[in-house]
Motif scaffolding. Structure first.
Motif, PDB file in Angstrom:
ATOM      1  N   GLU A  44       6.096  -7.335  14.091  1.00  0.00           N
ATOM      2  CA  GLU A  44       5.549  -6.655  12.914  1.00  0.00           C
ATOM      3  C   GLU A  44       5.206  -5.205  13.235  1.00  0.00           C
ATOM      4  O   GLU A  44       5.447  -4.296  12.427  1.00  0.00           O
ATOM      5  N   ALA A  45       4.644  -4.980  14.426  1.00  0.00           N
ATOM      6  CA  ALA A  45       4.304  -3.616  14.838  1.00  0.00           C
ATOM      7  C   ALA A  45       5.558  -2.754  14.945  1.00  0.00           C
ATOM      8  O   ALA A  45       5.570  -1.588  14.528  1.00  0.00           O
ATOM      9  N   LEU A  46       6.626  -3.319  15.497  1.00  0.00           N
ATOM     10  CA  LEU A  46       7.892  -2.584  15.601  1.00  0.00           C
ATOM     11  C   LEU A  46       8.410  -2.208  14.217  1.00  0.00           C
ATOM     12  O   LEU A  46       8.958  -1.120  14.010  1.00  0.00           O
ATOM     13  N   GLN A  47       8.213  -3.092  13.243  1.00  0.00           N
ATOM     14  CA  GLN A  47       8.713  -2.845  11.895  1.00  0.00           C
ATOM     15  C   GLN A  47       7.818  -1.898  11.088  1.00  0.00           C
ATOM     16  O   GLN A  47       8.243  -1.369  10.068  1.00  0.00           O
ATOM     17  N   HIS A  48       6.578  -1.698  11.548  1.00  0.00           N
ATOM     18  CA  HIS A  48       5.667  -0.791  10.849  1.00  0.00           C
ATOM     19  C   HIS A  48       5.735   0.639  11.389  1.00  0.00           C
ATOM     20  O   HIS A  48       5.225   1.564  10.772  1.00  0.00           O
ATOM     21  N   TYR A  49       6.364   0.812  12.545  1.00  0.00           N
ATOM     22  CA  TYR A  49       6.394   2.128  13.181  1.00  0.00           C
ATOM     23  C   TYR A  49       7.508   2.987  12.568  1.00  0.00           C
ATOM     24  O   TYR A  49       8.548   2.477  12.141  1.00  0.00           O
ATOM     25  N   ALA A  50       7.302   4.303  12.513  1.00  0.00           N
ATOM     26  CA  ALA A  50       8.240   5.206  11.830  1.00  0.00           C
ATOM     27  C   ALA A  50       9.493   5.536  12.642  1.00  0.00           C
ATOM     28  O   ALA A  50      10.483   5.992  12.091  1.00  0.00           O
ATOM     29  N   TRP A  51       9.482   5.402  13.963  1.00  0.00           N
ATOM     30  CA  TRP A  51      10.623   5.657  14.857  1.00  0.00           C
ATOM     31  C   TRP A  51      11.262   7.032  14.654  1.00  0.00           C
ATOM     32  O   TRP A  51      12.432   7.137  14.292  1.00  0.00           O
ATOM     33  N   PRO A  52      10.495   8.104  14.916  1.00  0.00           N
ATOM     34  CA  PRO A  52      11.094   9.446  14.801  1.00  0.00           C
ATOM     35  C   PRO A  52      12.228   9.666  15.796  1.00  0.00           C
ATOM     36  O   PRO A  52      13.099  10.503  15.571  1.00  0.00           O
ATOM     37  N   ALA A  54      -4.048  -0.376  -2.667  1.00  0.00           N
ATOM     38  CA  ALA A  54      -4.794   0.533  -1.799  1.00  0.00           C
ATOM     39  C   ALA A  54      -4.321   0.411  -0.353  1.00  0.00           C
ATOM     40  O   ALA A  54      -4.112   1.415   0.338  1.00  0.00           O
ATOM     41  N   SER A  55      -4.151  -0.840   0.131  1.00  0.00           N
ATOM     42  CA  SER A  55      -3.752  -1.023   1.530  1.00  0.00           C
ATOM     43  C   SER A  55      -2.329  -0.526   1.754  1.00  0.00           C
ATOM     44  O   SER A  55      -2.007   0.058   2.792  1.00  0.00           O
ATOM     45  N   VAL A  56      -1.450  -0.741   0.762  1.00  0.00           N
ATOM     46  CA  VAL A  56      -0.076  -0.268   0.887  1.00  0.00           C
ATOM     47  C   VAL A  56      -0.043   1.257   0.922  1.00  0.00           C
ATOM     48  O   VAL A  56       0.662   1.874   1.737  1.00  0.00           O
ATOM     49  N   GLU A  57      -0.838   1.895   0.052  1.00  0.00           N
ATOM     50  CA  GLU A  57      -0.882   3.350  -0.007  1.00  0.00           C
ATOM     51  C   GLU A  57      -1.411   3.932   1.293  1.00  0.00           C
ATOM     52  O   GLU A  57      -0.869   4.910   1.830  1.00  0.00           O
ATOM     53  N   LYS A  58      -2.467   3.306   1.830  1.00  0.00           N
ATOM     54  CA  LYS A  58      -3.032   3.791   3.086  1.00  0.00           C
ATOM     55  C   LYS A  58      -2.009   3.717   4.208  1.00  0.00           C
ATOM     56  O   LYS A  58      -1.830   4.666   4.982  1.00  0.00           O
ATOM     57  N   ARG A  59      -1.342   2.577   4.315  1.00  0.00           N
ATOM     58  CA  ARG A  59      -0.347   2.405   5.383  1.00  0.00           C
ATOM     59  C   ARG A  59       0.792   3.415   5.242  1.00  0.00           C
ATOM     60  O   ARG A  59       1.282   3.954   6.242  1.00  0.00           O
ATOM     61  N   HIS A  60       1.208   3.649   4.008  1.00  0.00           N
ATOM     62  CA  HIS A  60       2.306   4.587   3.798  1.00  0.00           C
ATOM     63  C   HIS A  60       1.902   6.001   4.222  1.00  0.00           C
ATOM     64  O   HIS A  60       2.678   6.707   4.888  1.00  0.00           O
ATOM     65  N   ILE A  61       0.688   6.403   3.874  1.00  0.00           N
ATOM     66  CA  ILE A  61       0.204   7.725   4.284  1.00  0.00           C
ATOM     67  C   ILE A  61       0.147   7.810   5.805  1.00  0.00           C
ATOM     68  O   ILE A  61       0.546   8.819   6.414  1.00  0.00           O
ATOM     69  N   GLN A  62      -0.350   6.740   6.460  1.00  0.00           N
ATOM     70  CA  GLN A  62      -0.443   6.727   7.923  1.00  0.00           C
ATOM     71  C   GLN A  62       0.939   6.859   8.557  1.00  0.00           C
ATOM     72  O   GLN A  62       1.122   7.578   9.549  1.00  0.00           O
ATOM     73  N   ARG A  63       1.917   6.167   8.007  1.00  0.00           N
ATOM     74  CA  ARG A  63       3.277   6.205   8.566  1.00  0.00           C
ATOM     75  C   ARG A  63       3.880   7.602   8.449  1.00  0.00           C
ATOM     76  O   ARG A  63       4.497   8.109   9.394  1.00  0.00           O
ATOM     77  N   VAL A  64       3.682   8.228   7.293  1.00  0.00           N
ATOM     78  CA  VAL A  64       4.256   9.569   7.097  1.00  0.00           C
ATOM     79  C   VAL A  64       3.529  10.594   7.971  1.00  0.00           C
ATOM     80  O   VAL A  64       4.166  11.487   8.548  1.00  0.00           O
ATOM     81  N   LEU A  65       2.207  10.441   8.132  1.00  0.00           N
ATOM     82  CA  LEU A  65       1.459  11.333   9.025  1.00  0.00           C
ATOM     83  C   LEU A  65       1.962  11.210  10.451  1.00  0.00           C
ATOM     84  O   LEU A  65       2.110  12.207  11.171  1.00  0.00           O
ATOM     85  N   HIS A  66       2.212   9.980  10.849  1.00  0.00           N
ATOM     86  CA  HIS A  66       2.720   9.785  12.211  1.00  0.00           C
ATOM     87  C   HIS A  66       4.115  10.393  12.365  1.00  0.00           C
ATOM     88  O   HIS A  66       4.439  11.020  13.374  1.00  0.00           O
ATOM     89  N   TYR A  67       4.944  10.218  11.339  1.00  0.00           N
ATOM     90  CA  TYR A  67       6.312  10.753  11.378  1.00  0.00           C
ATOM     91  C   TYR A  67       6.305  12.275  11.508  1.00  0.00           C
ATOM     92  O   TYR A  67       7.120  12.856  12.232  1.00  0.00           O
ATOM     93  N   THR A  68       5.344  12.941  10.822  1.00  0.00           N
ATOM     94  CA  THR A  68       5.270  14.406  10.880  1.00  0.00           C
ATOM     95  C   THR A  68       4.389  14.896  12.017  1.00  0.00           C
ATOM     96  O   THR A  68       4.122  16.090  12.118  1.00  0.00           O
ATOM     97  N   LYS A  69       3.943  13.952  12.857  1.00  0.00           N
ATOM     98  CA  LYS A  69       3.077  14.268  13.999  1.00  0.00           C
ATOM     99  C   LYS A  69       1.799  14.989  13.558  1.00  0.00           C
ATOM    100  O   LYS A  69       1.336  15.933  14.202  1.00  0.00           O
TER     101      LYS A  69
END
Length: 449
Positions: A351-359, A407-422
């Motif tokens: 699940e963690a592998l599937q949640h990561y953005a993989w830049p 709310a949880s989906v939105e939070k996770r999506h923001i976190q993923r995009v933040l990680h992708y943009t470093k």
């Protein structure tokens, strides 16, 4: 990452230790031998890539030893070192298969650059040998392309259509998306599949060295050009040449490449008579060619010749459903290579592998699985075995939360995009399609640091 292995053969202990220290600081694994007998044992014991060998040794001559090495280990490259420059010895060494012949002391500053060049040649030699093995076992040229997602299947469909033709192919996409795997698949599925597949990264060489590697040179055309050298175009004759990072090729060489594409001939360095070749070109880039051409860094006419058939490869974030297949393939590969007892990947880790953005795309996933296989102390890879950044981005669902909780989906999506943009909030807001002030408000609302 597997370390390249270097063997130093010299009866002078101080020199051996000095060279070992210099080379080890570059990240190589270094072995030492004081004579030819010990060197022969080391070559049998370890998968040596390059040998640095003295010419005069207590039990023999390094020039003759080169021939023995090349017979027993054809892909190993040998650089000879001598205290006294001797032209006949140098010529004989090259004839015996030595990569180069240099004088000790005066040429110490040349050792590391030579070593890296020799390693490039080792990789090319081994890829040719591996290809000869592969053509007897590979049936489907695309059996190494892993995944079932729609974007990947679309790319495979295009590749299978163009493979039987002689058309030049341009593979585009982010770094780490598997361009060389696709290039090899196209080659194996083509009418040239039983001939050589030769690959080179155009960004890894200076202009002069890249020209020599691609087109070859005549003896005496420049310093240390002791004998005629075939280039990769000749190595790939009747086969396929894969030009990775083609957008980094110097402008001066682009005209020469264009001529090969147009008339199938080129001039070696120092040669006046053109050499004819029959080579299929597959090129790859992660660059935006419109921008590169406008900046005057790439010829527009060459781009049109290269992009006869362009195949865009999807980033891993566009094919997340393929991650379980890829992760499992890498687990099996590394468990086999390392002799590991790892048998599976835990649900939480997957699940963690599937949640990561993989830049870094497939290459980053591959490295993560290699690391996890090494760290895993049991038979199942756990979340704690994965890289820190993968663990940090994963947050398991808590009680009361579901996949449909907005709310949880939105939070996770923001976190993923933040990680992708470093952490670049301006870029994150742009990708999310919201104002920067809205992003800051949402981060405060969801307690996102």
């Amino acid at each position: 990452m597997i370390q390249s292995k270097v063997l130093i053969v010299d009866d002078e202990e101080k020199l051996r230790k000095l060279l070992s220290r210099i080379i080890e600081l570059e990240g190589f694994e270094v072995h030492q031998a004081e004579n030819l007998k010990v060197a022969t044992k080391k070559l049998a014991q370890f998968p040596i890539d390059v040998v640095l060998c003295d010419v005069k040794l207590p039990d023999g001559n390094g020039v003759a030893f080169v021939e023995q090495i090349k017979l027993a280990h054809p892909t190993v490259e040998v650089i000879l070192l001598t205290a006294y420059g001797n032209i006949p010895d140098g010529v004989q060494a090259i004839k015996n298969g030595a990569f180069d012949y240099i004088t000790k002391g005066d040429d110490n500053n040349k050792i590391l650059p030579l070593l890296y060049r020799a390693l490039e040649r080792v990789q090319i030699n081994r890829s040719l040998v591996q290809h000869q093995l592969d053509i007897t076992t590979q049936v489907d040229g695309f059996d190494q392309v892993i995944g079932q997602s729609s974007p990947l299947l679309a790319a495979i469909h295009l590749a299978k259509r163009v493979a039987p033709t002689q058309a030049t192919v341009l593979l585009t996409g982010e770094t780490g998306t598997g361009k060389e795997v696709f290039a090899q698949a196209i080659h194996r599925a083509s009418t040239r599949g039983k001939q050589n597949f030769v690959a080179i990264n155009c960004s890894a060489f200076s202009k002069d060295l890249l020209e020599s590697e691609l087109f070859g040179h005549k003896a005496g055309s420049f310093t240390n050009a002791i004998k005629d050298q075939k280039g990769l175009f000749e190595e790939a004759h009747q086969g396929t040449l894969f030009l990775d990072e083609i957008g980094e090729m110097p402008m001066e060489l682009q005209a020469k490449l264009l001529r090969v594409l147009e008339v199938g001939e080129f001039l070696k360095i120092g040669e006046t008579k053109p050499t004819k070749v029959d080579v299929r070109i597959i090129a790859a880039t992660n660059r935006d060619f419109d921008t590169t051409i406008k900046a005057g860094l790439f010829r527009e006419d060459l781009y049109y010749r290269l992009s006869v058939f362009e195949i865009p490869l999807p980033a891993l974030k566009e094919r997340m459903e393929d991650i379980p297949l890829l992760a499992e393939r890498f687990r099996v590969q590394f468990a086999t290579e390392q002799g590991s007892k790892v048998q599976s990947i835990s649900k939480e880790a997957m699940e963690a592998l599937q949640h990561y953005a993989w830049p870094g795309n497939i290459r980053e996933l591959r490295n993560a699985m290699e690391r996890a296989t090494i760290l895993c102390m049991h038979t199942v890879i756990q979340l704690s075995d994965l890289p820190y950044e993968v663990q940090q981005q994963y947050r398991p669902e808590r009680e009361g939360e579901t996949a449909f909780d907005l709310a949880s989906v939105e939070k996770r999506h923001i976190q993923r995009v933040l990680h992708y943009t470093k952490g670049n909030k301006t870029k994150t807001a742009e990708l999310l399609g919201v104002a920067l002030t809205t992003l800051y408000r949402k981060m405060a609302e969801y307690n996102i640091n």
